[in-house]
Design a protein around this motif. Structure first.
Motif, PDB file in Angstrom:
ATOM      1  N   UNK A  86      28.057  -7.358  39.587  1.00  0.00           N
ATOM      2  CA  UNK A  86      28.003  -6.643  38.322  1.00  0.00           C
ATOM      3  C   UNK A  86      27.628  -7.512  37.266  1.00  0.00           C
ATOM      4  N   UNK A  87      27.801  -8.677  37.236  1.00  0.00           N
ATOM      5  CA  UNK A  87      27.502  -9.533  36.206  1.00  0.00           C
ATOM      6  C   UNK A  87      25.863  -9.850  36.167  1.00  0.00           C
ATOM      7  N   UNK A  88      25.265  -9.550  37.205  1.00  0.00           N
ATOM      8  CA  UNK A  88      23.920  -9.920  37.327  1.00  0.00           C
ATOM      9  C   UNK A  88      23.085  -8.814  36.422  1.00  0.00           C
ATOM     10  N   UNK A  89      23.838  -7.763  36.681  1.00  0.00           N
ATOM     11  CA  UNK A  89      23.330  -6.512  35.953  1.00  0.00           C
ATOM     12  C   UNK A  89      23.493  -6.245  34.521  1.00  0.00           C
ATOM     13  N   UNK A  90      25.022  -7.127  33.955  1.00  0.00           N
ATOM     14  CA  UNK A  90      25.570  -6.785  32.860  1.00  0.00           C
ATOM     15  C   UNK A  90      24.877  -7.806  31.995  1.00  0.00           C
ATOM     16  N   UNK A  91      24.306  -8.887  32.283  1.00  0.00           N
ATOM     17  CA  UNK A  91      23.444  -9.794  31.699  1.00  0.00           C
ATOM     18  C   UNK A  91      22.221  -9.206  30.939  1.00  0.00           C
ATOM     19  N   UNK A  92      21.869  -8.010  31.656  1.00  0.00           N
ATOM     20  CA  UNK A  92      20.453  -7.304  31.364  1.00  0.00           C
ATOM     21  C   UNK A  92      20.798  -6.278  30.048  1.00  0.00           C
ATOM     22  N   UNK A  93      21.718  -5.858  29.713  1.00  0.00           N
ATOM     23  CA  UNK A  93      22.186  -4.962  28.838  1.00  0.00           C
ATOM     24  C   UNK A  93      21.562  -5.522  27.433  1.00  0.00           C
ATOM     25  N   UNK A 148      27.240 -28.087  30.823  1.00  0.00           N
ATOM     26  CA  UNK A 148      26.048 -27.639  31.712  1.00  0.00           C
ATOM     27  C   UNK A 148      25.694 -26.226  30.903  1.00  0.00           C
ATOM     28  N   UNK A 149      26.362 -25.443  30.589  1.00  0.00           N
ATOM     29  CA  UNK A 149      26.013 -24.370  30.069  1.00  0.00           C
ATOM     30  C   UNK A 149      24.938 -24.507  28.774  1.00  0.00           C
ATOM     31  N   UNK A 150      25.495 -25.615  28.142  1.00  0.00           N
ATOM     32  CA  UNK A 150      24.946 -25.677  26.592  1.00  0.00           C
ATOM     33  C   UNK A 150      23.601 -26.625  26.914  1.00  0.00           C
ATOM     34  N   UNK A 151      22.454 -25.805  27.097  1.00  0.00           N
ATOM     35  CA  UNK A 151      21.307 -26.189  27.448  1.00  0.00           C
ATOM     36  C   UNK A 151      20.479 -27.177  26.310  1.00  0.00           C
ATOM     37  N   UNK A 152      20.812 -26.452  25.061  1.00  0.00           N
ATOM     38  CA  UNK A 152      20.057 -27.380  23.974  1.00  0.00           C
ATOM     39  C   UNK A 152      20.788 -28.348  23.530  1.00  0.00           C
ATOM     40  N   UNK A 153      22.129 -28.615  23.760  1.00  0.00           N
ATOM     41  CA  UNK A 153      23.113 -29.751  23.354  1.00  0.00           C
ATOM     42  C   UNK A 153      23.563 -29.454  21.882  1.00  0.00           C
ATOM     43  N   UNK A 178      23.717 -18.141  28.553  1.00  0.00           N
ATOM     44  CA  UNK A 178      24.638 -17.390  29.862  1.00  0.00           C
ATOM     45  C   UNK A 178      23.524 -16.633  30.788  1.00  0.00           C
ATOM     46  N   UNK A 179      22.592 -15.725  30.304  1.00  0.00           N
ATOM     47  CA  UNK A 179      21.590 -15.344  31.210  1.00  0.00           C
ATOM     48  C   UNK A 179      21.013 -16.202  32.206  1.00  0.00           C
ATOM     49  N   UNK A 180      20.494 -17.479  31.614  1.00  0.00           N
ATOM     50  CA  UNK A 180      19.936 -18.469  32.431  1.00  0.00           C
ATOM     51  C   UNK A 180      20.836 -19.071  33.541  1.00  0.00           C
ATOM     52  N   UNK A 181      22.070 -19.129  33.065  1.00  0.00           N
ATOM     53  CA  UNK A 181      23.004 -19.769  34.235  1.00  0.00           C
ATOM     54  C   UNK A 181      23.414 -18.634  35.405  1.00  0.00           C
ATOM     55  N   UNK A 182      23.542 -17.491  34.742  1.00  0.00           N
ATOM     56  CA  UNK A 182      23.657 -16.458  36.021  1.00  0.00           C
ATOM     57  C   UNK A 182      22.698 -16.113  36.595  1.00  0.00           C
ATOM     58  N   UNK A 183      21.274 -16.284  36.395  1.00  0.00           N
ATOM     59  CA  UNK A 183      20.313 -16.104  37.027  1.00  0.00           C
ATOM     60  C   UNK A 183      20.009 -17.327  38.037  1.00  0.00           C
ATOM     61  N   UNK A 242      33.312 -12.618  31.360  1.00  0.00           N
ATOM     62  CA  UNK A 242      34.681 -11.604  30.955  1.00  0.00           C
ATOM     63  C   UNK A 242      35.354 -11.935  29.534  1.00  0.00           C
ATOM     64  N   UNK A 243      34.733 -12.992  28.859  1.00  0.00           N
ATOM     65  CA  UNK A 243      35.331 -13.510  27.633  1.00  0.00           C
ATOM     66  C   UNK A 243      34.132 -13.675  26.604  1.00  0.00           C
ATOM     67  N   UNK A 244      32.999 -13.162  26.933  1.00  0.00           N
ATOM     68  CA  UNK A 244      31.857 -13.332  26.119  1.00  0.00           C
ATOM     69  C   UNK A 244      31.155 -11.956  26.052  1.00  0.00           C
ATOM     70  N   UNK A 245      30.710 -11.525  27.228  1.00  0.00           N
ATOM     71  CA  UNK A 245      29.959 -10.277  27.156  1.00  0.00           C
ATOM     72  C   UNK A 245      31.135  -8.982  26.866  1.00  0.00           C
ATOM     73  N   UNK A 246      32.053  -9.040  27.419  1.00  0.00           N
ATOM     74  CA  UNK A 246      33.399  -8.313  27.034  1.00  0.00           C
ATOM     75  C   UNK A 246      34.477  -9.172  26.967  1.00  0.00           C
TER      76      UNK A 246
END
Length: 756
Positions: free
Chosen positions: A22-29, A53-58, A67-72, A390-394
């Motif tokens: 469901x998360x892979x679809x939720x990041x597309x909304x 690791x999530x903070x790509x641009x530092x 977050x989308x890039x990490x999920x993909x 679940x603490x960011x998208x919702x």
């Protein structure tokens, strides 16, 4: 494709994300439907490495696209997402997809390195243990080999090379050598050996050449200046006179040692000779005499063989050889390998080749070790990504009492209540400026850990109870998300109504506070004025001269208004005013029935409490937790409305344990009775208290006797005889509202005016 379901949490519509698919679809909304658009890395209760690791641009903030890039990235490498659904930190190798074949090979290498009994799964702990073991073994993949990781025979050479060049550390933080450093060593060694080979051609004065060259260089300024003066005199003979001191300069320096020394230093070292010859016997005894004489005896004479004079040509040859020696030595000293110059020729090329091979072998591990780093990323994403979403998208965890949101810092116990929501505050002034625009009561609490860790501040919303009981300096206990107990102290309160009843009663509390402050101010002012009056009266009494004898006045003058008599008179007037007010109140109350009094009190309460209650109700409906998070650096799309149900979850007062019984007997009263029986009493006797009460009542009655008697006589509660006796100056018929006395003769008609 999983069907997305939106659910309501406290009035906020949020997408439900129960699993990773469901998360892979939720990041597309659209990002406008996300609860958050960005958040800071501080104050998030999860693995710091995951956030890094999530903070790509530092920039220490996590945004939507990151977050989308990490999920993909995670979805492309996991064909079985069960571990991600469970938030497990153990990676099943069978769950890896074909695109993660390199990760699977790296995982197998780690398991073999650790001799793990189960080769089908890899935990985060094993991964980090293996990473440390590989680095401690010198396998870093960066080509930098620490001396401890080399064979015993190569360690001294490696240490010498490390000491010769700027230090470079590997991933384990240890200084080491790599192929580039070995190549540079070869080049510097060849250059230094070639330079050392030309030493004999330069050091023509034997073993003492360097010392002699330094002595020549030391006297060069004096001798160069002398031979220039010789050339000047040869070209212009009259210039010799200008090189002497003037008579007035000499006379002015007499008696002043400093001036004399300065003047002597300006003279030539010897009389300038137009032929360019320095005769050593003609040296002046100036400041440089001792240095030149030592140079003459120890350097010039042994090297030139002429102890009587020094020609310009001989000096220039001597100076050129000295500069060549010093230049050669400076080039040798500038070499990074000068410390091991004497042993460079003994360094075998085979040892250098061995160092180069070890470096290249370690560098060949770089792709594998880089994959191990990516393997750590995958395990961390599997563990935390769904929970973070679940603490960011919702944000359902903010509304569910059995779950803890990642942005929460812990629980505060203060004033008999339990506050379950708190967020980290890094800048209290900025945070308070934002939350002060809302309608939620906020506590700022400083947490003082007991393990000598650094103190920090949290913001705590107050959603139940009474805010008036919360003041700056009040102490409590704080439990962080790991259950560690710390001391807590309130540092600031953003005060707002917490309940409807508090908002309705707040006007009365403000009125009470206002009256109390005014009364206390008047009392303090009156006390100061009374003290000043006493001090002034005492001063006048002590310092005033004795009054002169005067003839008796016809009548006694009235007493002055100052002093104690004035105070008593003022007190009498005040009591009289109080009595009049009391009489008026009694008059009005007597005309009212009990129903009228209750009705008036009810109307007054409604007039005051209804508007306050309405405003309080509107404020309570507009309470928004989004300001609490936005003050900590969150960027939120939607409001986090604080409903009544959510308010009861955030601020709670736990009940007594089940089965507990309350004993309503007050044990303090019995203890007081026992104490009174054992101790002497300082209380007044019954007679004394009764007498004091009667005295107070008499004083008060005496002050209000006139208005009360008038009121009693007016309403015929007293007989006319009693009224005439008590109020001799006021006939009852003259009292306001009194009826005319019966049987009274009618008033005589006025006599007619006389006719003219």
């Amino acid at each position: 494709m999983a069907q997305l379901v939106y659910r309501r949490y406290g009035g906020s519509l949020q997408v439900d994300i129960p699993d990773f698919n469901t998360l892979t679809e939720a990041v597309r909304i659209p990002a406008t439907q996300w609860m958050a658009l960005a958040c800071p890395m501080e104050g998030i209760a999860c693995d710091p490495r995951f956030l890094a690791l999530m903070d790509a641009d530092g920039n220490r903030r996590i945004r939507v696209e990151e977050l989308r890039a990490a999920v993909d990235w995670t979805a492309a490498r996991l064909k079985d997402r069960k571990g991600a659904d469970e938030g497990s930190d153990v990676l099943e190798l069978s769950a890896l997809s074909d695109a993660a074949s390199n990760l699977k090979e790296a995982a197998e290498l780690v398991l073999r390195t650790l001799n793990a009994p189960d080769a089908t799964r890899l935990s985060l702990e094993q991964l980090r243990t293996s990473d440390k073991a590989l680095r401690d073994a010198g396998k870093n993949g960066d080509g930098l080999i620490a001396p401890a990781s080399l064979p015993e025979r190569l360690r001294p050479l490696a240490q010498s090379i490390i000491a010769a060049f700027p230090q470079v550390t590997n991933r384990a933080g240890l200084a080491g050598v790599d192929a580039g450093l070995v190549t540079r060593f070869r080049e510097e060694r060849a250059a230094l050996l070639a330079h050392l080979g030309g030493r004999d051609a330069v050091f023509t004065w034997g073993t003492a050449s360097l010392e002699q060259a330094k002595r020549v260089h030391d006297v060069a300024p004096l001798l160069e200046g002398y031979f220039v003066q010789c050339r000047l005199v040869a070209a212009q003979p009259e210039a010799a006179a200008s090189l002497r001191l003037r008579a007035d300069r000499v006379e002015g320096a007499l008696g002043d040692l400093g001036a004399m020394g300065k003047a002597a230093n300006e003279l030539p070292i010897a009389p300038p000779d137009p032929s360019g010859v320095l005769v050593w016997a003609r040296l002046y005894r100036g400041a440089g005499y001792e240095k030149l004489e030592a140079f003459h005896q120890e350097v010039a004479t042994p090297l030139l063989g002429d102890g009587a004079k020094l020609t310009d040509t001989a000096w220039r040859e001597l100076s050129a050889k000295a500069e060549a020696i010093l230049g050669w030595q400076a080039k040798r000293d500038a070499s990074p390998l000068q410390a091991m110059a004497d042993t460079l020729g003994a360094v075998p090329d085979e040892d250098l080749d061995a160092l180069d091979a070890a470096s290249r072998e370690d560098l060949a591990l770089k792709p594998t070790l880089d994959v191990i780093a990516e393997l750590e990323r995958l395990v961390l994403y599997q563990r935390w990504l769904l929970l973070f979403a679940n603490n960011f998208i919702s944000m359902p965890s903010l509304y569910l009492p059995k779950r803890r949101a990642l942005m929460e810092k812990g629980t505060l116990i203060l004033g008999g209540r339990k506050y379950t929501l708190s967020v980290l505050v890094t800048d209290r002034a900025a945070h308070a400026a934002l939350t002060g625009q809302g309608t939620t009561c906020i506590l700022y609490v400083k947490v003082l850990p007991r393990d000598a860790a650094e103190a920090y501040e949290v913001a705590v919303p107050v959603t139940a109870g009474r805010s008036t009981e919360l003041v700056v300096g009040k102490r409590g206990v704080f439990y962080d998300v790991d259950g560690k107990e710390s001391d807590a102290i309130v540092t600031q309160v953003i005060r707002q109504p917490v309940s409807l009843w508090e908002s309705m009663t707040m006007p009365f509390m403000r009125i009470g506070s206002f009256i109390t402050s005014k009364v206390e101010g008047l009392a303090a002012s009156g006390e100061k004025d009374f003290d000043a009056s006493l001090e002034s009266g005492y001063t006048k009494t002590v310092t005033a001269p004795p009054p002169a004898a005067a003839p008796a006045a016809p009548g006694a003058a009235p007493a002055a208004g100052g002093g104690l008599a004035g105070v008593l008179a003022a007190g009498g007037i005040a009591f009289a005013a109080l009595g009049s007010s009391l009489a008026f109140i009694l008059t009005q109350v007597k005309s009212l029935t009990l129903v009228d009094v209750i009705t008036a009190a009810t109307i007054l309460a409604i007039v005051v409490m209804a508007p306050a209650g309405l405003l309080g109700w509107l404020k309570l409906r507009r309470r928004n937790l989004a300001l609490l998070l936005e003050g900590s650096g969150w960027a939120l799309n939607d409001r986090l409305m604080l409903t009544r149900g959510v308010a009861t979850l955030i601020t709670r007062k736990p009940k007594l344990p089940q089965g507990a019984r309350v004993d309503h007997v007050d044990l303090v009263r019995g203890a007081l009775r026992n104490t009174r029986d054992d101790d002497e009493t300082d209380r007044m006797s019954l007679g004394a208290r009764l007498g004091l009460t009667l005295l107070i009542l008499f004083v008060l009655g005496w002050q209000v006797r006139v208005p009360v008697t008038e009121w009693l006589c007016t309403h015929q509660w007293l007989s006319q005889d009693a009224c005439r006796m008590l109020l001799p100056k006021l006939v009852p018929s003259e009292l306001p509202g009194a009826p005319a006395p019966s049987g009274a003769a009618p008033a005589a008609a006025p006599a007619p005016a006389p006719e003219k």
